[in-house]
Write a protein that holds these residues in place. Sequence first.
Motif, PDB file in Angstrom:
ATOM      1  N   UNK A  92      -1.541   0.710  -9.199  1.00  0.00           N
ATOM      2  CA  UNK A  92      -0.955   1.084  -7.911  1.00  0.00           C
ATOM      3  C   UNK A  92      -1.674   2.297  -7.334  1.00  0.00           C
ATOM      4  N   UNK A  93      -1.925   3.290  -8.172  1.00  0.00           N
ATOM      5  CA  UNK A  93      -2.632   4.483  -7.710  1.00  0.00           C
ATOM      6  C   UNK A  93      -4.055   4.122  -7.248  1.00  0.00           C
ATOM      7  N   UNK A  94      -4.706   3.233  -8.003  1.00  0.00           N
ATOM      8  CA  UNK A  94      -6.057   2.799  -7.643  1.00  0.00           C
ATOM      9  C   UNK A  94      -6.031   2.017  -6.321  1.00  0.00           C
ATOM     10  N   UNK A  95      -5.042   1.131  -6.172  1.00  0.00           N
ATOM     11  CA  UNK A  95      -4.919   0.372  -4.923  1.00  0.00           C
ATOM     12  C   UNK A  95      -4.671   1.297  -3.741  1.00  0.00           C
ATOM     13  N   UNK A  96      -3.845   2.322  -3.945  1.00  0.00           N
ATOM     14  CA  UNK A  96      -3.540   3.250  -2.862  1.00  0.00           C
ATOM     15  C   UNK A  96      -4.787   4.029  -2.451  1.00  0.00           C
ATOM     16  N   UNK A  97      -5.572   4.448  -3.433  1.00  0.00           N
ATOM     17  CA  UNK A  97      -6.810   5.171  -3.114  1.00  0.00           C
ATOM     18  C   UNK A  97      -7.761   4.273  -2.305  1.00  0.00           C
ATOM     19  N   UNK A  98      -7.834   2.994  -2.686  1.00  0.00           N
ATOM     20  CA  UNK A  98      -8.682   2.055  -1.936  1.00  0.00           C
ATOM     21  C   UNK A  98      -8.112   1.794  -0.538  1.00  0.00           C
ATOM     22  N   UNK A  99      -6.791   1.732  -0.438  1.00  0.00           N
ATOM     23  CA  UNK A  99      -6.128   1.532   0.858  1.00  0.00           C
ATOM     24  C   UNK A  99      -6.439   2.688   1.799  1.00  0.00           C
ATOM     25  N   UNK A 100      -6.480   3.905   1.272  1.00  0.00           N
ATOM     26  CA  UNK A 100      -6.820   5.061   2.098  1.00  0.00           C
ATOM     27  C   UNK A 100      -8.242   4.956   2.646  1.00  0.00           C
ATOM     28  N   UNK A 101      -9.080   4.217   1.952  1.00  0.00           N
ATOM     29  CA  UNK A 101     -10.469   4.051   2.394  1.00  0.00           C
ATOM     30  C   UNK A 101     -10.639   2.775   3.225  1.00  0.00           C
ATOM     31  N   UNK A 102      -9.520   2.264   3.781  1.00  0.00           N
ATOM     32  CA  UNK A 102      -9.513   1.108   4.686  1.00  0.00           C
ATOM     33  C   UNK A 102      -9.873  -0.206   4.011  1.00  0.00           C
ATOM     34  N   UNK A 103      -9.535  -0.356   2.750  1.00  0.00           N
ATOM     35  CA  UNK A 103      -9.743  -1.610   2.034  1.00  0.00           C
ATOM     36  C   UNK A 103      -8.553  -2.521   2.313  1.00  0.00           C
ATOM     37  N   UNK A 104      -8.769  -3.568   3.131  1.00  0.00           N
ATOM     38  CA  UNK A 104      -7.661  -4.443   3.529  1.00  0.00           C
ATOM     39  C   UNK A 104      -7.113  -5.246   2.355  1.00  0.00           C
ATOM     40  N   UNK A 105      -7.953  -5.575   1.393  1.00  0.00           N
ATOM     41  CA  UNK A 105      -7.474  -6.312   0.216  1.00  0.00           C
ATOM     42  C   UNK A 105      -6.516  -5.442  -0.597  1.00  0.00           C
ATOM     43  N   UNK A 106      -6.814  -4.156  -0.683  1.00  0.00           N
ATOM     44  CA  UNK A 106      -5.934  -3.235  -1.419  1.00  0.00           C
ATOM     45  C   UNK A 106      -4.601  -3.084  -0.700  1.00  0.00           C
ATOM     46  N   UNK A 107      -4.619  -3.011   0.634  1.00  0.00           N
ATOM     47  CA  UNK A 107      -3.353  -2.880   1.366  1.00  0.00           C
ATOM     48  C   UNK A 107      -2.506  -4.139   1.189  1.00  0.00           C
ATOM     49  N   UNK A 108      -3.126  -5.308   1.236  1.00  0.00           N
ATOM     50  CA  UNK A 108      -2.381  -6.558   1.036  1.00  0.00           C
ATOM     51  C   UNK A 108      -1.796  -6.626  -0.372  1.00  0.00           C
ATOM     52  N   UNK A 109      -2.568  -6.172  -1.348  1.00  0.00           N
ATOM     53  CA  UNK A 109      -2.082  -6.181  -2.730  1.00  0.00           C
ATOM     54  C   UNK A 109      -0.906  -5.222  -2.907  1.00  0.00           C
ATOM     55  N   UNK A 110      -0.980  -4.047  -2.284  1.00  0.00           N
ATOM     56  CA  UNK A 110       0.131  -3.088  -2.351  1.00  0.00           C
ATOM     57  C   UNK A 110       1.397  -3.664  -1.723  1.00  0.00           C
ATOM     58  N   UNK A 111       1.244  -4.281  -0.568  1.00  0.00           N
ATOM     59  CA  UNK A 111       2.398  -4.868   0.112  1.00  0.00           C
ATOM     60  C   UNK A 111       3.024  -5.947  -0.770  1.00  0.00           C
ATOM     61  N   UNK A 112       2.201  -6.787  -1.335  1.00  0.00           N
ATOM     62  CA  UNK A 112       2.708  -7.868  -2.187  1.00  0.00           C
ATOM     63  C   UNK A 112       3.365  -7.315  -3.455  1.00  0.00           C
ATOM     64  N   UNK A 113       2.814  -6.270  -4.021  1.00  0.00           N
ATOM     65  CA  UNK A 113       3.315  -5.698  -5.266  1.00  0.00           C
ATOM     66  C   UNK A 113       4.609  -4.911  -5.081  1.00  0.00           C
ATOM     67  N   UNK A 114       4.702  -4.132  -4.008  1.00  0.00           N
ATOM     68  CA  UNK A 114       5.842  -3.226  -3.835  1.00  0.00           C
ATOM     69  C   UNK A 114       6.952  -3.760  -2.938  1.00  0.00           C
TER      70      UNK A 114
END
Length: 196
Positions: free
Chosen positions: A15-37
């Motif tokens: 989750x922390x890794x996905x959030x760091x990637x989301x901050x860098x505009x990684x759309x796959x990470x944002x989708x994964x965070x939404x699906x996970x949380x």
Amino acid sequence: MQPDAGGFAYASPDIEHLMARYQQADSAASAALVQLLSPQLYRFFAGPMGSKTDAQDMLQDVWLRIHRVRHTYRPGEPVLPWVYAIARRVRVDDYRKRHRIASRETGVDVLPEPSVNKDERSCLPRFEELVAALPESQREVVTMLKVDGLSIEEIARATSSTVGAVKQKAHRAYERLRKLLEQTPMAQTARKGATQ
């Protein structure tokens, strides 16, 4: 954004890794965070409110807010307390909005709802019914602890409280729940059987 009815998102290093990637505009990470949380956040909103529509609205609102303030997350810090602090704010804002609207509405007679079929094997009230009797702050702590699986420290961060204050709220909630459970017909029957 349709929440999954089952499943449970526990905190993990991913989750922390996905959030760091989301901050860098990684759309796959944002989708994964939404699906996970989302399932976990949906339960957080649906539990005390009881309305699926309101819970879905708040879920969408929390993801919009997270997107707007994602730059405030500090990489390396736990994500769940940060997310729950935002979710808690969304819930408070939604409550205030509904309260404002209700104060301006004119009441009308409500049709009675059809009776709900209760499981005849259990006389115990549902968790939602039990925690509804608790004050909001205690209900929030018990829900975060027992339903969402957050630690005392994470709840303290999410609610801007001290660890001691969270422990005290949990203790008082458990005491009140214990008294409520002792008043159920099943508990009273068990006590009568033990004294005979």
